[in-house]
Design a protein around this motif. Structure first.
Motif: not given
Length: 232
Positions: A224-228, A160-164, A180-188, A145-151
């Motif tokens: 995971g995370t839903t991107i809305l 995040y359960d959901e993020i816009r 820190a590209a890709g550290s907390n979000a696994p897509i670019d 999923g997508v995190f608010d910081a590098d886990p």
């Protein structure tokens, strides 16, 4: 339903395990049996990094390295294609979006890798989903999923359960500006920008369990995370 699935090379072929590839092939076949029109984009993973590292040591320039990475993603796509039964997928690897769209219009699975230098398979998957007006996009990654910081660095990082989509663009851009590209979000970043403009709902799931992709597509049930879309 029309779905695009992005399978990271690090989860499809972490060590060229035939069982993992076969498990993903089973998922693809299950989705097709459930009447999904399916496009699959495969990443390069550790195999691509090994080839790129060796070629860089031999003096290859960045353009040549990009092309080597694209070739490896297509090799991984070919490996997945070889595991699929029957004639559910096109026998060739599409090299552009138009070719992939034509395959989908024939109700066959399109399995592809990279398209052009300088563009990750994250972005390819997002662009393909936009090109074919997909209903859903699923990213199967090595991060759950997508995190608010590098886990890996922050034990208090929260997923995040959901993020816009617009918030995700800001999050990824901030990470890239910090080196820190890709550290907390696994897509670019490019992929997130395509998601923002296309208004496609996307999911980021832990691809180490191939059945997570199946649950995300068929049951909308996954960790995971839903991107809305911003307008949802």
């Amino acid at each position: 339903m029309k779905t695009v699935v992005s399978i990271g090379g690090s989860v499809l072929v972490p060590d060229l395990d035939a069982d993992r590839v076969a498990a993903y092939a089973d998922v693809v076949e299950s989705l097709v049996a459930a009447d999904q029109t399916l496009g699959v984009v495969v990443g390069g993973g550790p195999v691509a990094r090994q080839y790129i590292g060796a070629a860089r040591s031999l003096g290859a320039n960045e353009g040549e390295l990009d092309q080597l990475g694209i070739d490896t993603t297509r090799l991984n796509a070919r490996l997945l294609l070889s595991a699929l039964d029957g004639d559910i997928a096109a026998p060739t690897i599409p090299t552009d979006y138009e070719e992939a769209a034509t395959t989908l219009h024939r109700d066959a699975v399109a399995v592809m890798g990279g398209v052009v230098p300088g563009q990750t398979t994250d972005a390819v998957a997002a662009a393909l989903a936009e090109y074919v007006d997909a209903d859903r996009l699923v990213f199967a990654t090595s991060v759950p999923g997508v995190f608010d910081a590098d886990p890996n660095e922050d034990p208090d990082a929260e997923r995040y359960d959901e993020i816009r989509a617009s918030d995700l663009v800001e999050l990824v851009a901030r990470g890239e500006s910090l080196g820190a590209a890709g550290s907390n979000a696994p897509i670019d970043l490019l992929a997130t920008k395509v998601l923002k403009r296309s208004s496609i709902t996307a999911a980021v799931v832990d691809g180490s369990d191939p059945t997570a992709v199946e649950r995300a597509v068929l049951d909308d049930d996954y960790d995971g995370t839903t991107i809305l879309p911003d307008d949802d």
